[in-house]
Design a protein around this motif. Structure first.
Motif, PDB file in Angstrom:
ATOM      1  N   HIS A  81       0.985  -1.085   0.330  1.00  0.00           N
ATOM      2  CA  HIS A  81      -0.333  -0.042   0.221  1.00  0.00           C
ATOM      3  C   HIS A  81       0.869   1.461  -0.081  1.00  0.00           C
ATOM      4  O   HIS A  81       1.711   1.159   0.820  1.00  0.00           O
ATOM      5  CB  HIS A  81      -0.506   0.366   1.501  1.00  0.00           C
ATOM      6  N   GLN A  82       0.097   2.316  -1.334  1.00  0.00           N
ATOM      7  CA  GLN A  82       1.443   3.163  -1.053  1.00  0.00           C
ATOM      8  C   GLN A  82       1.160   4.057   0.879  1.00  0.00           C
ATOM      9  O   GLN A  82       2.089   4.573   0.707  1.00  0.00           O
ATOM     10  CB  GLN A  82       0.766   4.368  -1.716  1.00  0.00           C
ATOM     11  N   HIS A  83      -0.276   3.827   1.183  1.00  0.00           N
ATOM     12  CA  HIS A  83      -0.282   5.008   2.088  1.00  0.00           C
ATOM     13  C   HIS A  83       1.062   4.494   3.205  1.00  0.00           C
ATOM     14  O   HIS A  83       1.888   5.462   4.070  1.00  0.00           O
ATOM     15  CB  HIS A  83      -1.654   5.074   2.986  1.00  0.00           C
ATOM     16  N   LYS A  84       1.184   2.881   3.658  1.00  0.00           N
ATOM     17  CA  LYS A  84       1.931   2.321   4.542  1.00  0.00           C
ATOM     18  C   LYS A  84       3.246   2.788   3.807  1.00  0.00           C
ATOM     19  O   LYS A  84       4.924   2.977   4.635  1.00  0.00           O
ATOM     20  CB  LYS A  84       1.477   0.994   4.495  1.00  0.00           C
ATOM     21  N   ALA A  95       5.613   1.255  -3.519  1.00  0.00           N
ATOM     22  CA  ALA A  95       4.675   0.548  -2.839  1.00  0.00           C
ATOM     23  C   ALA A  95       3.954  -0.984  -4.034  1.00  0.00           C
ATOM     24  O   ALA A  95       4.566  -0.813  -5.418  1.00  0.00           O
ATOM     25  CB  ALA A  95       3.350   1.770  -3.505  1.00  0.00           C
TER      26      ALA A  95
END
Length: 447
Positions: A287-290, A311
């Motif tokens: 996940h990009q937000h992670k 990501a």
């Protein structure tokens, strides 16, 4: 102006959201603590109440049952009664009358006179009649389930895998309060310097039995302290540090952290690297937000110059990396988290045996995908935060069966933990050192 909640109201609200909606206890509690400006002692009380009730939920429900006799209760009313029983039984320093009075006030405020009368009657009956003796439960498996508040399938798996004596020790350990542990960021400071600064600020601590760069905080606050804000320390359990501790990372290594978010182990690896010598860690998360969490942690700990986040699903490493790119690979794999029951007590009630079986398949697929990416002579460190063997030794054996070009080495740690064991893999139980349960193995690609 919104009325500020008391410590018990904060605990009740957080608990009810966790029990009713499956919310994460740490996120709910932190959100409410930020919103309601409690003093330190009330923050500690709210925290202990939330984690204590979740740790002992099945026990508390068993004790409550005869006093409500199958009556349908609103979720928050049941939670309030469980919270009251927890305080009666487990908090010796809190007088029963104080628990009763505040619980009745909460019932009146939230539910009106009818709920107030019901709660009053139940609490007075509990104090008058006392709680059931758990040792009188005839069936041993059910007795362990209720006494330690662990679903029966977990009791069965632990008993089959570790035997009755170790299982009892594990179950007792996971219901103890989790300790606060910091990792000293050796990229910018050292343990001796941090010790002096902690002492000067009135924080009390102990050396870790598990890893050299860890300190166990016994009194005082470190989150938000200058040490924390300056990136000289970070919060990380001792057992979680062991995977990197076992990797023997060298300054010029190219390392892959295949399942990296939020970046605790990534930054621990990075602290041992020297970018001038070519040292770099590639950190993956699907996940990009992670990956943004990884980047933020790397920036806070001053190691951004040697961390590159991607990501990317670890099972798709072929899309990004050539074979034999890395000196070392860490696969801290997705797992059931059964080593974290002290720290994340609610997961014991949501996980099923089928989850563990499914995770075993995912773990194998990640190992299979990354295997060609390590250099000959390089090592894949496979670790999990579970103590279930189907996700640990069985995953390792399944990998080795399909990869004769790899050899299982004996996992070594700086503190020489369990060096007299017969197995090459290393399992840390929650009952061993007061840290989380953890598993580590070292898979070397043959030359």
């Amino acid at each position: 102006m919104t009325k500020q909640m008391t410590a018990r109201e904060v605990a009740l609200t957080a608990l009810d959201r966790v029990r009713q909606n499956g919310a994460y206890s740490n996120l709910q509690l932190n959100q409410l603590l930020v919103k309601n400006h409690l003093n330190d002692s009330d923050r500690r009380l709210a925290t202990r109440l939330v984690y204590g009730v979740l740790q002992h939920q099945l026990t508390l429900e068993y004790w409550l049952a005869p006093f409500v006799k199958g009556k349908h209760l609103d979720s928050w009313v049941e939670t309030l009664l469980l919270l009251s029983i927890y305080q009666y039984h487990y908090l010796e320093r809190v007088p029963d009358w104080a628990v009763t009075n505040e619980s009745i006030e909460i019932a009146k405020h939230r539910g009106g006179q009818g709920i107030r009368k019901f709660v009053t009657g139940v609490l007075h009956a509990i104090l008058r009649q006392g709680l059931a003796d758990l040792d009188q439960i005839a069936d041993q498996q059910k007795r362990l389930m209720i006494k330690y508040s662990v679903p029966e399938w977990i009791v069965g798996e632990l008993s089959d895998q570790y035997g009755e004596s170790k299982t009892r020790a594990i179950l007792a350990a996971i219901n103890e309060p989790a300790r606060l542990v910091i990792r000293v960021n050796t990229a910018v400071t050292d343990v001796a310097t941090v010790k002096k600064q902690l002492t000067a600020s009135g924080v009390e601590f102990q050396d870790s039995q598990v890893v050299p760069d860890a300190l166990v905080i016994t009194s005082g606050s470190v989150v938000g302290s200058p040490l924390f804000d300056q990136g000289k320390i970070t919060i990380q359990d001792e057992s979680a540090m062991l995977a990197v501790d076992s990797m023997d990372v060298q300054p010029g290594d190219r390392v892959l952290d295949a399942c990296a978010a939020p970046g605790g182990k990534t930054t621990q690896i990075a602290a041992r690297l020297d970018p001038a010598a070519g040292g770099r860690v590639d950190a993956l998360d699907i996940h990009q937000h992670k990956t943004r969490l990884i980047d933020r942690n790397a920036a806070r700990l001053h190691v951004s110059d040697r961390v590159v986040s991607h990501a990317l699903d670890a099972r798709r490493v072929d899309d990004e990396f050539a074979d034999e790119t890395f000196d070392k690979i860490l696969v801290d794999a997705p797992c059931s988290g059964m080593g974290l029951l002290r720290r994340k007590p609610e997961i014991r009630y949501t996980k099923k045996l089928a989850d563990s079986v499914n995770l075993h398949q995912i773990q194998k697929s990640i190992l299979n995908a990354v295997a060609p990416k390590v250099k000959k002579g390089g090592i894949i460190t496979y670790s999990t935060c579970t103590i279930l063997k189907q996700e640990n030794d069985q995953t390792v054996q399944a990998f080795l069966a399909g990869h004769p070009d790899f050899t299982l080495l004996k996992t070594k740690t700086a503190r020489q933990l369990k060096d007299d064991r017969s197995s090459n893999t290393l399992t840390i139980l929650p009952s061993d050192y007061g840290s989380d349960g953890f598993f580590i193995s070292s898979l070397q690609r043959n030359l």
